[in-house]
Write a protein that holds these residues in place. Sequence first.
Motif, mmCIF file in Angstrom:
data_model
loop_
_atom_site.group_PDB
_atom_site.id
_atom_site.type_symbol
_atom_site.label_atom_id
_atom_site.label_comp_id
_atom_site.label_asym_id
_atom_site.label_seq_id
_atom_site.Cartn_x
_atom_site.Cartn_y
_atom_site.Cartn_z
ATOM 1 N N ASP A 12 9.937 2.118 21.046
ATOM 2 C CA ASP A 12 10.372 1.084 20.101
ATOM 3 C C ASP A 12 10.817 1.712 18.782
ATOM 4 O OD1 ASP A 12 9.690 -0.709 22.006
ATOM 5 O OD2 ASP A 12 7.868 -1.445 21.015
ATOM 6 N N PHE A 13 11.811 1.111 18.164
ATOM 7 C CA PHE A 13 12.293 1.568 16.860
ATOM 8 C C PHE A 13 11.266 1.233 15.780
ATOM 9 C CE2 PHE A 13 14.254 0.270 12.832
ATOM 10 C CZ PHE A 13 14.805 1.481 12.436
ATOM 11 N N VAL A 14 11.013 2.211 14.905
ATOM 12 C CA VAL A 14 10.157 2.010 13.741
ATOM 13 C C VAL A 14 10.936 2.472 12.515
ATOM 14 C CG1 VAL A 14 8.031 2.688 12.564
ATOM 15 C CG2 VAL A 14 8.023 2.350 15.039
ATOM 16 N N PRO A 15 11.039 1.660 11.465
ATOM 17 C CA PRO A 15 11.774 2.067 10.263
ATOM 18 C C PRO A 15 11.214 3.370 9.700
ATOM 19 C CG PRO A 15 11.206 -0.262 10.167
ATOM 20 C CD PRO A 15 10.469 0.299 11.333
ATOM 21 N N LEU A 16 12.088 4.208 9.168
ATOM 22 C CA LEU A 16 11.676 5.485 8.601
ATOM 23 C C LEU A 16 10.635 5.252 7.513
ATOM 24 C CD1 LEU A 16 12.164 8.554 8.527
ATOM 25 C CD2 LEU A 16 13.915 8.139 6.788
ATOM 26 N N GLY A 17 9.456 5.825 7.717
ATOM 27 C CA GLY A 17 8.368 5.642 6.758
ATOM 28 C C GLY A 17 7.493 4.448 7.061
ATOM 29 N N GLY A 18 7.776 3.729 8.149
ATOM 30 C CA GLY A 18 6.963 2.565 8.497
ATOM 31 C C GLY A 18 5.516 2.962 8.749
ATOM 32 N N LEU A 19 4.572 2.147 8.310
ATOM 33 C CA LEU A 19 3.157 2.491 8.379
ATOM 34 C C LEU A 19 2.334 1.301 8.859
ATOM 35 C CD1 LEU A 19 0.976 4.658 7.659
ATOM 36 C CD2 LEU A 19 0.809 3.535 5.428
ATOM 37 N N GLN A 20 1.549 1.527 9.901
ATOM 38 C CA GLN A 20 0.636 0.498 10.378
ATOM 39 C C GLN A 20 -0.657 0.583 9.572
ATOM 40 O OE1 GLN A 20 0.912 -1.971 13.221
ATOM 41 N NE2 GLN A 20 -0.523 -2.639 11.657
ATOM 42 N N LEU A 21 -1.058 -0.500 8.956
ATOM 43 C CA LEU A 21 -2.263 -0.520 8.132
ATOM 44 C C LEU A 21 -3.417 -1.178 8.867
ATOM 45 C CD1 LEU A 21 -0.556 -1.494 4.782
ATOM 46 C CD2 LEU A 21 -1.708 0.664 5.258
ATOM 47 N N GLY A 22 -4.618 -0.800 8.459
ATOM 48 C CA GLY A 22 -5.813 -1.456 8.985
ATOM 49 C C GLY A 22 -6.415 -0.797 10.201
ATOM 50 N N TYR A 37 0.841 -1.197 0.000
ATOM 51 C CA TYR A 37 0.000 0.000 0.000
ATOM 52 C C TYR A 37 0.876 1.247 0.000
ATOM 53 C CZ TYR A 37 -2.971 3.556 2.349
ATOM 54 O OH TYR A 37 -3.651 4.693 2.715
ATOM 55 N N ILE A 38 0.526 2.244 -0.846
ATOM 56 C CA ILE A 38 1.262 3.504 -0.907
ATOM 57 C C ILE A 38 0.256 4.645 -0.780
ATOM 58 C CG2 ILE A 38 2.851 4.942 -2.233
ATOM 59 C CD1 ILE A 38 3.604 2.416 -3.820
ATOM 60 N N GLY A 39 0.409 5.481 0.252
ATOM 61 C CA GLY A 39 -0.543 6.550 0.504
ATOM 62 C C GLY A 39 0.067 7.934 0.394
ATOM 63 N N PHE A 40 -0.793 8.928 0.142
ATOM 64 C CA PHE A 40 -0.368 10.321 0.033
ATOM 65 C C PHE A 40 -1.359 11.212 0.772
ATOM 66 C CE2 PHE A 40 1.434 8.125 -3.535
ATOM 67 C CZ PHE A 40 2.710 8.646 -3.648
ATOM 68 N N GLU A 41 -0.853 12.028 1.699
ATOM 69 C CA GLU A 41 -1.686 12.962 2.460
ATOM 70 C C GLU A 41 -0.870 14.208 2.784
ATOM 71 O OE1 GLU A 41 -4.003 15.282 4.049
ATOM 72 O OE2 GLU A 41 -4.881 13.426 3.283
ATOM 73 N N GLY A 60 3.378 -1.256 3.763
ATOM 74 C CA GLY A 60 2.936 -0.019 3.142
ATOM 75 C C GLY A 60 3.740 1.170 3.621
ATOM 76 N N THR A 61 3.558 2.314 2.950
ATOM 77 C CA THR A 61 4.236 3.537 3.337
ATOM 78 C C THR A 61 3.369 4.726 2.936
ATOM 79 O OG1 THR A 61 6.340 4.739 3.239
ATOM 80 C CG2 THR A 61 5.542 3.800 1.181
ATOM 81 N N MET A 62 3.629 5.888 3.527
ATOM 82 C CA MET A 62 2.807 7.069 3.260
ATOM 83 C C MET A 62 3.697 8.293 3.177
ATOM 84 S SD MET A 62 -0.449 8.536 5.451
ATOM 85 C CE MET A 62 -1.284 6.956 5.392
ATOM 86 N N PHE A 63 3.288 9.244 2.337
ATOM 87 C CA PHE A 63 4.099 10.423 2.090
ATOM 88 C C PHE A 63 3.286 11.699 2.326
ATOM 89 C CE2 PHE A 63 5.575 6.929 -0.504
ATOM 90 C CZ PHE A 63 6.926 6.887 -0.180
#
Length: 459
Positions: free
Chosen positions: A246-256, A224-228, A272-275
């Motif tokens: 906790d460490f989260v990768p740069l751009g990491g996105l929780q879906l659902g 999934y790729i999102g834009f907002e 997924g990721t979001m920009f």
Amino acid sequence: MLGSVCVFFFFQAEDGIRDAQESRGLGDVYKRQYQRRVRGRVRAMSSSQLVVTAVACLTLGALFSVAFQSRTGADADRFLMLEHQIALMKNGASTSVQNAEVAPDNPVPSQKLKRAGPTSTPQDPKLIAENAALKQELEDARHEIRMSRESSGASTQSWFVKKGQLHTIVAVSGAFAEDGSLKLPTGTNEIWLDIGINAWKTAPKAIKKDFPYMDSPAGQGVFYIGFEPLVEKWAYHVGAAVKGSDFVPLGGLQLGREGCGSVPPVKGVARGTMFPMAVGNFKNQMAEFHVSSIDGCSSLNQQRSTEDLASKGWSTTETGNAVNKGCGNTKELRRVPTISLESILTGWLRGREVEFAHIDVQGAELSVLQSAGASIKQLRRFMIEVPNPDCATLTKGAPSCEEIFSELGVLGFEPEDGVHWNGSRPWKLKRGFSCSAVPWKAWNSQCEFDILFVRKDIK
């Protein structure tokens, strides 16, 4: 001209050119002349103030191109000033020249120049005010130049203020290869795009797929790729993956996680990721984003007034009334980064097909799709909001239903079905239907409808 040697002769008359500040050399003189003479409407100097330039070079543009590429930071800015001055001289340095243009080989976009007669002096209050305004324009332009160079590492500037807003350069994703393509997880075989998310991420329920589907055996290859562009909404979504320290990768996105967690989260944050960007036909430049009181109605298009919406259909239902009050009028203007759909499809995805795209950008949907150019054929299906012909479009300049259907037909797509806001398709419209077949009154506002479009070659 001998080989690649170019010789420049500069003759500077002193009368009226200097000011109270001590000059720092020829570059400083040219810099101040640029502020007064290059951008916008500029008053001419008297003949004794003109710079007479003799240029013994037939490939001046090529020389500038090479020289500009070898300069960075402040040096490049000063060189641009000089280049503009020489371009002016090439086009004729006299008060009789009208509408001269900067040479086309100039790396900065050309500006039309109209020179008035030499009737004003540097002490003229009007001229002083004009020069102050031009100086601010120059500073804005220099900021844009620095920002555009940032991606290539040519500048170290990371922030600036414009129109009362702080602009910064921040890293928002670590999922890109050196060639600029998006690094998709191994095994990715299906891509979803979500453009204009606001508070609600959208899965393609209309084609019987949702976020829990991604945890099923069939959905393991979905990405999934999102834009907002509203940063607070973007942060809301990317922050859902953060738990304590906790460490989260740069751009990491929780879906659902829609609403209050009514949809079970997809396992992991690598699906997924979001920009924080808007998608549109703005040549990947900054653009003004119109934010309304209900910020889900925000758009690159300008909002209509509350009165206009209420008088043209947006007052017949409870939802319509809420929309005309909360979505009418622009509450705030923000400058946001934009990206074309073509850049996403060809640059980031390197020509891969997109299974489904949800585009909800308040009247700018067609512009988003047109920004794909020839790469639009990479989309298989997409869902957009289409306006009821009996209502005003939510934003100014938005196309009508007929215009959307007609243009998308030219681009190779046709309407497949109407979609309920819960993702169901109870109306079972015949593929290829027209605007008159849409059950407008079945929608909560009666002024819009979600329509699923499909590429014509897909059966």
